[in-house]
Design an enzyme around this catalytic site. Structure first.
Site, PDB file in Angstrom:
ATOM      1  N   ASP A 104     103.980 -40.486  20.121  1.00 29.18           N
ATOM      2  CA  ASP A 104     103.031 -40.997  21.124  1.00 29.18           C
ATOM      3  C   ASP A 104     102.926 -42.522  21.104  1.00 29.18           C
ATOM      4  OD1 ASP A 104     101.924 -40.428  18.561  1.00 29.18           O
ATOM      5  OD2 ASP A 104      99.910 -40.752  19.350  1.00 29.18           O
ATOM      6  N   LYS A 121     118.039 -48.776   3.637  1.00 24.34           N
ATOM      7  CA  LYS A 121     118.219 -47.752   4.683  1.00 24.34           C
ATOM      8  C   LYS A 121     117.338 -48.059   5.886  1.00 24.34           C
ATOM      9  CE  LYS A 121     115.823 -43.661   4.514  1.00 24.34           C
ATOM     10  NZ  LYS A 121     115.073 -43.364   5.745  1.00 24.34           N
ATOM     11  N   ASP A 139     106.839 -44.119   0.599  1.00 22.69           N
ATOM     12  CA  ASP A 139     108.174 -43.685   0.152  1.00 22.69           C
ATOM     13  C   ASP A 139     108.330 -43.782  -1.372  1.00 22.69           C
ATOM     14  OD1 ASP A 139     108.731 -43.378   2.824  1.00 22.69           O
ATOM     15  OD2 ASP A 139     109.843 -45.250   3.004  1.00 22.69           O
ATOM     16  N   CYS A 181     113.093 -36.110   7.800  1.00 22.78           N
ATOM     17  CA  CYS A 181     112.407 -35.363   6.744  1.00 22.78           C
ATOM     18  C   CYS A 181     111.149 -34.715   7.300  1.00 22.78           C
ATOM     19  CB  CYS A 181     112.014 -36.305   5.607  1.00 22.78           C
ATOM     20  SG  CYS A 181     113.392 -36.842   4.604  1.00 22.78           S
TER      21      CYS A 181
HETATM   22  N1  EPU Z   1     102.840 -41.688  13.878  1.00 20.64           N
HETATM   23  C1  EPU Z   1     102.166 -41.162  14.961  1.00 20.64           C
HETATM   24  N2  EPU Z   1     102.655 -41.419  16.218  1.00 20.64           N
HETATM   25  C2  EPU Z   1     103.776 -42.161  16.426  1.00 20.64           C
HETATM   26  C3  EPU Z   1     104.469 -42.704  15.313  1.00 20.64           C
HETATM   27  C4  EPU Z   1     103.965 -42.441  14.044  1.00 20.64           C
HETATM   28  O1  EPU Z   1     101.149 -40.494  14.797  1.00 20.64           O
HETATM   29  O2  EPU Z   1     104.171 -42.348  17.583  1.00 20.64           O
HETATM   30  C5  EPU Z   1     102.360 -41.388  12.506  1.00 20.64           C
HETATM   31  C6  EPU Z   1     103.400 -40.531  11.763  1.00 20.64           C
HETATM   32  O3  EPU Z   1     103.269 -39.181  12.092  1.00 20.64           O
HETATM   33  C7  EPU Z   1     103.085 -40.832  10.327  1.00 20.64           C
HETATM   34  C8  EPU Z   1     102.622 -42.283  10.367  1.00 20.64           C
HETATM   35  O4  EPU Z   1     102.284 -42.555  11.740  1.00 20.64           O
HETATM   36  O5  EPU Z   1     102.055 -40.022   9.861  1.00 20.64           O
HETATM   37  C9  EPU Z   1     103.655 -43.291   9.892  1.00 20.64           C
HETATM   38  O6  EPU Z   1     104.781 -43.260  10.699  1.00 20.64           O
HETATM   39  P1  EPU Z   1     105.710 -44.523  11.030  1.00 20.64           P
HETATM   40  O7  EPU Z   1     105.984 -44.479  12.475  1.00 20.64           O
HETATM   41  O8  EPU Z   1     105.133 -45.755  10.423  1.00 20.64           O
HETATM   42  O9  EPU Z   1     107.001 -44.129  10.231  1.00 20.64           O
HETATM   43  P2  EPU Z   1     108.498 -44.029  10.748  1.00 20.64           P
HETATM   44  O10 EPU Z   1     108.827 -45.202  11.570  1.00 20.64           O
HETATM   45  O11 EPU Z   1     108.735 -42.668  11.303  1.00 20.64           O
HETATM   46  C10 EPU Z   1     109.442 -45.339   8.716  1.00 20.64           C
HETATM   47  C11 EPU Z   1     110.465 -45.069   7.646  1.00 20.64           C
HETATM   48  C12 EPU Z   1     109.934 -44.006   6.718  1.00 20.64           C
HETATM   49  C13 EPU Z   1     108.642 -44.526   6.081  1.00 20.64           C
HETATM   50  C14 EPU Z   1     107.638 -44.878   7.178  1.00 20.64           C
HETATM   51  C15 EPU Z   1     106.356 -45.505   6.649  1.00 20.64           C
HETATM   52  C16 EPU Z   1     112.528 -45.525   8.808  1.00 20.64           C
HETATM   53  C17 EPU Z   1     113.800 -44.998   9.341  1.00 20.64           C
HETATM   54  N3  EPU Z   1     111.697 -44.627   8.267  1.00 20.64           N
HETATM   55  O12 EPU Z   1     109.261 -44.101   9.378  1.00 20.64           O
HETATM   56  O13 EPU Z   1     110.910 -43.832   5.707  1.00 20.64           O
HETATM   57  O14 EPU Z   1     108.087 -43.549   5.246  1.00 20.64           O
HETATM   58  O15 EPU Z   1     108.242 -45.812   8.111  1.00 20.64           O
HETATM   59  O16 EPU Z   1     106.629 -46.626   5.896  1.00 20.64           O
HETATM   60  O17 EPU Z   1     112.282 -46.712   8.847  1.00 20.64           O
HETATM   61  C18 EPU Z   1     111.976 -42.692   3.950  1.00 20.64           C
HETATM   62  O18 EPU Z   1     112.707 -43.691   3.837  1.00 20.64           O
HETATM   63  O19 EPU Z   1     111.978 -41.745   3.129  1.00 20.64           O
HETATM   64  C19 EPU Z   1     111.075 -42.605   5.102  1.00 20.64           C
HETATM   65  C20 EPU Z   1     110.476 -41.470   5.475  1.00 20.64           C
END
Ligand code: EPU
Length: 419
Positions: A124, A22, A305, A116
């Protein structure tokens, strides 16, 4: 509304092909708008989040059609740099259209993404990446507008290795003028998959998988063909299911190298794990023991995850298991439902303490998010009696036919419609 009915207490056996990832297919589909051609993505999982991404692609002007497990995206026509609120709110990864559309059109307007509820999920770092390449960002309420005219390569220093911000930074930089260095980049396998696709399209990118990604911008990208990598979190879920229920399962089209911390934790719990090329075999015959403390971290650490499914597998493990969630603020929303099945879990902030219990019992529970829902299914397989799992719309965002997968592994699982 559909409900997953699981009757637990019987051990698993059988073989299962691991679905495409995914978290790879979603950014890859978004990336395809950068190309002025036809891209083909193979091994695409059938997920509601992938359908939502296709709706966004069609809205911005791409032609998209499917054939078997392949999705064809033709981005050669004019592209509209705007995504309506309703489409953005369907999932988190819609935020990747920010970098993709900005890069393709020189401007973009969209609203904050959904996804989620795992605690605050700010953007940011995404905006920092785009500003570092010269984009002007205007935030008005939930709406974000970016304008760049022409993006200029530069240094992007990410203070946290955010997966999505790294993806947006890469997409914005591949067509920016000059060189970009992204430091503090996420190292997840899905970032490497994105690099492989962008390279096939003609981009000059290197370093994905390490903390530093280097990019030299090119003027145009062509469409390309890409096979989606195996879903390491779906694989971790099926392994946790077998640890919970007992038995022996074989996963093929898997990538064991992407999930070593999960495999090691399952071994420490007393499971026998064998790996081969694209293959994982897990056997659990005796009682489980605690894997010791589990601390989630960005890759190559233990994946956030996989925390909920592993927690569910640890509920009957001898001893005490401490789980510390460092990535998301609120990733224990499945705990009350696990307690209603007989689990002994205490939480304080980002720490959960699980005391192994003798047995679990089926219950009527509801998934509150994707991986939390998977955890409830894993617990149900190791519980006596019937569990009714509601909130399957969360689970269907990331698992292709969970009932079918569990049935292939010998479980008594059925998806029923509820009036
Ligand atoms: N964060 C910030 N600021 C930002 C971006 C992220 O503070 O601008 C924080 C988030 O709030 C969070 C942490 O950084 O606490 C991690 O966020 P990240 O950006 O790494 O996650 P994401 O890109 O939103 C992807 C996956 C998630 C997975 C995370 C971490 C996708 C579509 N989603 O999310 O997948 O948990 O990386 O590995 O790639 C899932 O599959 O169930 C899922 C939630």
């Amino acid at each position: 509304m559909s409900v997953l009915k699981i009757t637990g207490g019987c051990s698993l056996s059988g073989s299962l092909r691991v679905q495409g990832a995914k978290n790879s297919v979603l950014p890859l589909l978004a990336a395809s708008v950068l190309t002025e051609g036809l891209s083909v993505f193979r091994n695409c999982p059938r997920l509601s989040d992938a359908e939502a991404t296709v709706r966004i692609l069609r809205h911005v002007g791409c032609r998209v059609y499917g054939e078997g497990d392949a999705l064809y995206v033709d981005a050669s026509g004019p592209i509209r740099p705007e995504v309506p609120d309703a489409l953005m709110r369907q999932m988190r990864s819609s935020v990747i259209f920010l970098g993709a559309l900005l890069s393709r059109c020189g401007e973009v307007s969209l609203s904050l993404p959904g996804g989620c509820e795992l605690g605050p999920r700010p953007v940011d770092l995404h905006l920092l990446a785009l500003r570092s390449l010269g984009a002007e960002v205007i935030e008005a309420g939930d709406r974000i507008c970016c304008r760049a005219g022409a993006l200029k390569g530069g240094r992007i220093d990410l203070p946290f290795a955010s997966v999505g911000a790294t993806e947006n930074a890469m997409l914005a930089a591949v067509r920016a003028a000059g060189s970009t260095v992204i430091s503090g980049a996420a190292r997840e396998p899905e970032i490497r998959d994105l690099q492989d696709y962008l390279r096939a399209c003609g981009a000059l990118v290197s370093g994905a998988g390490s903390g530093t990604i280097r990019i030299v911008g090119v003027e145009k990208l062509r469409g390309a063909e890409k096979r989606i990598l195996p879903d390491r979190i779906a694989a971790a879920t099926w392994l946790a299911a077998c640890a919970s229920a007992g038995g022996r399962i074989r996963l093929y089209d898997a990538c064991p190298a992407h999930m070593l911390p999960v495999l090691r934790a399952l071994e420490r719990m007393g499971c026998a794990v064998k790996t081969g090329e694209n293959l994982i075999v897990l056997e659990r015959t005796g009682p489980l023991k605690s894997p010791g403390p589990i601390i989630t971290r960005p890759h190559p650490g233990f994946p956030t995850d996989a925390q909920p499914p592993l927690m569910a597998a640890a509920l009957r493990a001898r001893g005490t298991t401490v789980m510390i969630e460092t990535v998301f603020e609120n990733r224990f929303r499945h705990v009350p439902a696990l307690r209603s099945m007989g689990a002994d879990i205490r939480t304080a902030g980002r720490t959960a303490i699980i005391r192994g219990v003798e047995g679990l019992h089926g219950a009527e529970v509801r998934a509150s998010d994707l991986r939390g829902g998977a955890a409830l299914a894993v617990a149900a397989l190791g519980a006596e009696g019937e569990t009714l799992l509601r909130g399957m719309e969360h689970v269907e965002r990331g698992y292709e036919d969970m009932a079918g997968a569990l049935t292939a592994l010998g479980a008594d699982a059925r998806l029923c419609e509820e009036e």
